[in-house]
Every structure is written in structure tokens, then in C-alpha cells.
Enzyme design. Structure first.
Site, PDB file in Angstrom:
ATOM      1  N   HIS A  67      30.707  -8.387  17.096  1.00 26.29           N
ATOM      2  CA  HIS A  67      32.092  -8.068  16.473  1.00 26.29           C
ATOM      3  C   HIS A  67      32.243  -9.177  15.354  1.00 26.29           C
ATOM      4  O   HIS A  67      33.248  -9.143  14.288  1.00 26.29           O
ATOM      5  CB  HIS A  67      33.311  -7.874  17.329  1.00 26.29           C
TER       6      HIS A  67
ATOM      7  N   ASP B  46      22.234 -11.573  10.252  1.00 27.89           N
ATOM      8  CA  ASP B  46      21.204 -12.155   9.272  1.00 27.89           C
ATOM      9  C   ASP B  46      19.826 -12.524  10.110  1.00 27.89           C
ATOM     10  O   ASP B  46      18.652 -12.290   9.606  1.00 27.89           O
ATOM     11  CB  ASP B  46      21.641 -13.549   8.692  1.00 27.89           C
TER      12      ASP B  46
ATOM     13  N   TYR C 173      33.175  -3.026  33.090  1.00 30.85           N
ATOM     14  CA  TYR C 173      31.645  -3.500  32.969  1.00 30.85           C
ATOM     15  C   TYR C 173      30.688  -2.955  34.130  1.00 30.85           C
ATOM     16  O   TYR C 173      29.759  -3.507  34.240  1.00 30.85           O
ATOM     17  CB  TYR C 173      31.600  -4.827  32.602  1.00 30.85           C
TER      18      TYR C 173
ATOM     19  N   HIS D 174      25.199  -1.723  25.029  1.00 32.26           N
ATOM     20  CA  HIS D 174      26.557  -1.909  25.561  1.00 32.26           C
ATOM     21  C   HIS D 174      26.794  -1.214  26.807  1.00 32.26           C
ATOM     22  O   HIS D 174      26.463  -0.135  26.862  1.00 32.26           O
ATOM     23  CB  HIS D 174      27.779  -1.656  24.437  1.00 32.26           C
ATOM     24  N   LEU D 175      27.400  -2.013  27.800  1.00 35.21           N
ATOM     25  CA  LEU D 175      27.622  -1.445  29.087  1.00 35.21           C
ATOM     26  C   LEU D 175      28.809  -0.476  28.949  1.00 35.21           C
ATOM     27  O   LEU D 175      28.919   0.418  29.385  1.00 35.21           O
ATOM     28  CB  LEU D 175      28.073  -2.498  29.989  1.00 35.21           C
ATOM     29  N   SER D 176      29.791  -0.921  28.080  1.00 39.10           N
ATOM     30  CA  SER D 176      30.994   0.035  27.869  1.00 39.10           C
ATOM     31  C   SER D 176      30.738   0.875  26.441  1.00 39.10           C
ATOM     32  O   SER D 176      29.626   0.813  25.943  1.00 39.10           O
ATOM     33  CB  SER D 176      32.235  -0.628  27.817  1.00 39.10           C
TER      34      SER D 176
ATOM     35  N   ASN E 237      22.444  -6.963  23.862  1.00 39.58           N
ATOM     36  CA  ASN E 237      23.738  -6.684  24.035  1.00 39.58           C
ATOM     37  C   ASN E 237      24.571  -7.904  23.709  1.00 39.58           C
ATOM     38  O   ASN E 237      24.509  -8.983  24.155  1.00 39.58           O
ATOM     39  CB  ASN E 237      24.174  -6.572  25.669  1.00 39.58           C
TER      40      ASN E 237
ATOM     41  N   ARG F 205      36.537  -3.655  18.649  1.00 38.20           N
ATOM     42  CA  ARG F 205      35.439  -3.482  19.240  1.00 38.20           C
ATOM     43  C   ARG F 205      34.481  -2.189  18.569  1.00 38.20           C
ATOM     44  O   ARG F 205      33.435  -1.969  18.794  1.00 38.20           O
ATOM     45  CB  ARG F 205      35.448  -3.270  20.608  1.00 38.20           C
TER      46      ARG F 205
END
Length: 147
Positions: A81, A88, A24, A101-103, A75, A112
Site C-alpha cells: 500500500h 519500481d 490472518y 494476500h492472506l486476507s 505477499n 488496503r
């Protein structure tokens, strides 16, 4: 003044810079906030920047962004997940949603590789560390005509 871009982050992101920096990065959440504020400011926009470890609070903020924001950068962290409730809430938004997302989730564990958020997102930015947030701000700004 135009409505701000909401930048919302989910669980464990308060530990940025400490938690698995090899994945991260070393930037803290305060560093990310400063980057987002600068990126938005360069486009003449502002941000509402928040992080929570609580799913219900994140959903409340998404619902707030529905009427108070011009776009949403999200994020979702682990909730991406697992949370159909978050999906919703996102489906009620008529503003652009940029998943961030950082990664790169596609290059990580199988679980993931799917996020519920992607089903509602206008677009996804991932894999660039803290710069993912800046790229997401730029994308959101473009989607609201402030590019």
C-alpha cells in the site's frame, strides 16, 4: 534443474499465527513455508522462501529473483500500500509475478484496497488464508509451464 519460485513476504508476517488470527489465520510462517514447499514439490519445482520487515531487503530479494527465479510469489503486506520503490523493483522483472494476500484487501479498510504491487503483478490471489500461498504457487507454476 529449473530455477526456483521465489516466495517473498513482507513486514509482520513473521508473526503469523499470533497477530490477528481472526484475519490472518492460525498457521505460522513455518506452516506456510511447508505448504509452499509441498505445493512446489508436487510440480517438480523448488522455492526460495523468505520474510523480512525491511523494505530495502525485500527490494534486494526482488532484484535477486529477477535473474535467479522462474517466478515470484509476493505477499508485500503493508508495503503493497505504500512502496513505490517496491513497484519500481517489480517492474524490472521479466518473470511472472503473483501477488498474494492472506486476507481479501477489497473487503477491508479503504487504504488496503489499492496496492502498488498490483500494477506490476501478472495476477493476484487473496482471501484464502495460508492456502493463498499454495494457490499462488500453483498459478506461478502454470505460468512457467510446470502445471
Amino acid at each position: 534443474m529449473s530455477k526456483p519460485i521465489y516466495v517473498l513476504s513482507g513486514p509482520n508476517l513473521n508473526l503469523l499465527g499470533q497477530r490477528e488470527p481472526e484475519i490472518y489465520g492460525k498457521d505460522t510462517l513455518d506452516d506456510v513455508r511447508a505448504r509452499c514447499e509441498a505445493a512446489a514439490g508436487a510440480k517438480g519445482l523448488s522455492v526460495v522462501f523468505r520474510q523480512t520487515n525491511h523494505e530495502g531487503e525485500l527490494i534486494d530479494w526482488v532484484q535477486e529473483a529477477r535473474t535467479q527465479g522462474s517466478a515470484l510469489v509476493l505477499n508485500p503486506a503493508g508495503y503493497g500500500h505504500t512502496s513505490v520503490a517496491l513497484l519500481d523493483a517489480l517492474k524490472t522483472l521479466a518473470i511472472p509475478i503473483v501477488e498474494c494476500h492472506l486476507s481479501n484487501p477489497a473487503a477491508r479498510e479503504d487504504f488496503r484496497r489499492h496496492t502498488y504491487v498490483s500494477l506490476a503483478a501478472t495476477g493476484v490471489v487473496s482471501g484464502f488464508g495460508a492456502a493463498s500461498y499454495e494457490l499462488a504457487i500453483a498459478a506461478a507454476a502454470g505460468l512457467v509451464g510446470a502445471a
